[in-house]
Design an enzyme around this catalytic site. Structure first.
Site, PDB file in Angstrom:
ATOM      1  N   ARG A 184       8.186  26.485  -5.143  1.00  0.00           N
ATOM      2  CA  ARG A 184       8.729  28.085  -5.503  1.00  0.00           C
ATOM      3  C   ARG A 184       8.390  29.009  -6.043  1.00  0.00           C
ATOM      4  O   ARG A 184       8.465  29.902  -5.492  1.00  0.00           O
ATOM      5  CB  ARG A 184       9.121  27.847  -7.366  1.00  0.00           C
TER       6      ARG A 184
ATOM      7  N   ASP B 139       8.138  18.869   3.967  1.00  0.00           N
ATOM      8  CA  ASP B 139       8.937  19.701   2.986  1.00  0.00           C
ATOM      9  C   ASP B 139       8.749  21.227   3.502  1.00  0.00           C
ATOM     10  O   ASP B 139       9.095  21.938   3.019  1.00  0.00           O
ATOM     11  CB  ASP B 139       6.585  19.505   2.459  1.00  0.00           C
TER      12      ASP B 139
ATOM     13  N   LYS C 169      -3.633  16.241  -3.669  1.00  0.00           N
ATOM     14  CA  LYS C 169      -2.763  15.472  -3.762  1.00  0.00           C
ATOM     15  C   LYS C 169      -3.258  13.682  -3.586  1.00  0.00           C
ATOM     16  O   LYS C 169      -3.487  13.547  -2.510  1.00  0.00           O
ATOM     17  CB  LYS C 169      -1.125  15.257  -2.595  1.00  0.00           C
TER      18      LYS C 169
ATOM     19  N   GLU D  46       3.582  24.826  -5.497  1.00  0.00           N
ATOM     20  CA  GLU D  46       4.257  25.922  -3.813  1.00  0.00           C
ATOM     21  C   GLU D  46       5.644  26.566  -3.487  1.00  0.00           C
ATOM     22  O   GLU D  46       5.533  27.383  -3.264  1.00  0.00           O
ATOM     23  CB  GLU D  46       2.865  25.152  -3.571  1.00  0.00           C
TER      24      GLU D  46
ATOM     25  N   ASP E 289       2.411  20.161   3.604  1.00  0.00           N
ATOM     26  CA  ASP E 289       1.499  20.013   1.751  1.00  0.00           C
ATOM     27  C   ASP E 289       0.845  18.773   1.652  1.00  0.00           C
ATOM     28  O   ASP E 289       1.137  17.720   0.921  1.00  0.00           O
ATOM     29  CB  ASP E 289       2.860  20.385   1.008  1.00  0.00           C
TER      30      ASP E 289
END
Length: 488
Positions: A331, A268, A257, A329, A250
């Site tokens: 969800r 993740d 990020k 992302e 991620d």
């Protein structure tokens, strides 16, 4: 999967032919009876200042009692199962350099907590180091007064395998574990078990309308996958779906990020690893429940083809979502997984995910955030307590529903500029994708439990109890118990 083989003996531990001995003991004032058969050990422990505090570990010389290397670990006063499990785990994790270790908790009645701590604390990742670290025991021999039956021992081994599987997959570098790699390994891990595996590639996902998984994964050169793992015994009394977030790395996507926040994002996919491990463990012991894992696998990467903030995705259930934050992302992929799981009308749905940084702000780094239907949540919390898992229920406030509204789509995936209740917002978002128990529009939702392990799923500090730095396997043992006991 590297964890110790487990043996059990009723002979006195002082007669052991192991290479070393580990004793789990309370403070010396409470250990007099337990040490009666160990001449000189009380004085030796007193001389080195052994307090018996929980997980306090010492190597000690007691030549009158045994010629074998001897270590002791504290259980605390009046130890319960979790105290003993934690203490033995800390001791086996710390006692390195011996191939076979004999373990006992002579002041504690019962064997299972000892065995669980030993197998969990003895886990070791087969690392990429040129010089491997000192080895933990390959075999742990638990000494006790009564011999457990084979089914109980197999259950302990199955739990240890499940924890090791999650830690192995989660610790693997992302360059070695993309979505397709995860799917391939899933087939390997369940080979020989009564389990079916269906892999949906990017073409299948397009045809099936899985806009969330595709939208998250389209920025990567490694296409996404959805993997369905089904264990369906003939005597199943209920059907439980376990949906796992599997973001194999991620970056945040175009909502990139910062560098420090990107470190550790190989973890993740802990939720997908947990879902796989739970179903595998249930198949391994022949539990009389149908369990289906849905592994939602994608790389969240920035590129010219990546989803942009403001794009609208059409999800598996037909809902449209405006993506305001591509770093929210998890969800999105879970929404597709929940919709797919709901289409099979299971009796219960659980999702598990390293979902929100907000959960760590709320609960710290050891508690799992739990949301969902109160009855199902209460039962999960009871099973979490029984297995020594730290978990806490959070609300799904109806007044926050309006915050999901989007001016251009059915809903939005994030609140920009408002950090309040971030974990609750995510839970409310997911709830919209849990299907109804019947076709009627006013039918109740399928019972559902949401587990946010963003804080508890991986540990950044030094080891504690049976837990090392890195992936923790949080909720694995509780979920095995929870799913297996669905008909309770």
């Amino acid at each position: 999967m590297s964890f110790p083989d487990l043996e059990f003996r009723t002979s006195p531990i002082r007669e052991s032919d192991a290479e070393a001995i580990l004793l789990a003991l309370p403070p010396l004032d409470d250990a007099a009876d337990a040490l009666a058969e160990w001449p000189g050990l009380h004085d030796a422990l007193e001389a080195v200042g052994f307090t018996g505090a929980r997980s306090s570990y010492l190597r000690v010389a007691a030549p009158e009692a045994t010629r074998l290397p001897l270590a002791v670990v504290g259980t605390g006063t009046s130890p319960g199962e979790q105290d003993v499990r934690t203490a033995v785990g800390a001791g086996v994790r710390s006692l390195t350099g011996f191939d076979t270790v004999a373990v006992a908790a002579p002041a504690f009645e019962g064997w299972r907590a000892v065995a669980e701590g030993a197998t969990l604390g003895g886990y070791r990742f087969d690392s990429y180091k040129s010089t491997p670290p000192p080895a933990r025991a390959a075999t742990v021999v638990v000494h006790g007064e009564t011999r457990p039956d084979g089914g109980e021992l197999e259950a302990v081994r199955a739990d240890a395998e499940a924890m090791a599987l999650v830690k192995d997959l989660s610790t693997m570098p992302a360059d070695r574990l993309g979505p397709a790699d995860f799917a391939d390994r899933t087939r390997e891990y369940v080979a020989g078990l009564p389990v079916s595996v269906d892999v949906f590639d990017e073409t299948d996902l397009e045809e099936g309308g899985f806009g969330g998984i595709l939208g998250v994964g389209r920025g990567s050169s490694r296409p996404p996958r959805l993997v369905r793992v089904d264990y369906s015994p003939a005597d199943a009394a209920a059907h439980v779906a376990v949906v796992g977030k599997g973001i194999t790395f991620d970056t945040g996507g175009l909502s990139l990020k910062p560098p420090a926040s990107m470190v550790g994002m190989k973890y993740d996919m802990c939720g997908a690893a947990t879902a796989l491990a739970v179903v595998r463990a249930l198949a391994r012991v022949g539990a009389p429940v149908r369990a289906t894992a849905w592994l939602c696998l994608a790389d969240n990467m920035p590129s010219g083809s990546a989803t942009r903030p403001g794009d609208v995705l059409t999800m598996r259930n037909g809902s449209t979502v405006e993506v305001l934050n591509t770093d929210a992302e998890g969800r999105l992929v879970l929404a597709d997984g929940l919709a797919a799981a709901s289409a099979e009308s299971p009796d219960l749905i659980v999702d598990v995910a390293t979902l929100t940084g907000a959960i760590s702000v709320a609960l710290g780094n050891r508690h799992t955030g739990v949301m969902g239907d109160d009855t199902a949540v209460a039962r999960f919390l009871a099973d979490a307590a029984a297995t020594g898992e730290d978990a806490w229920q959070l609300p799904l406030p109806e007044h926050m529903e309006e915050e999901l509204d989007s001016p251009v789509a059915d809903m939005q995936n994030a609140k920009i500029g408002d950090p309040a209740g971030g974990s609750l917002f995510a839970g409310l978002f997911l709830r919209r994708f849990v299907g109804r128990a019947a076709d009627a529009e006013d039918a109740p939702r399928i019972p559902w439990v949401h587990l946010d392990i963003a804080g508890s799923g991986w540990h950044k500090g030094g080891g504690y109890g049976f837990t090392d730095k890195g992936a923790t396997g949080a909720t694995v043992r509780a979920l095995i118990r929870f799913v297996a006991g669905t008909t309770r």
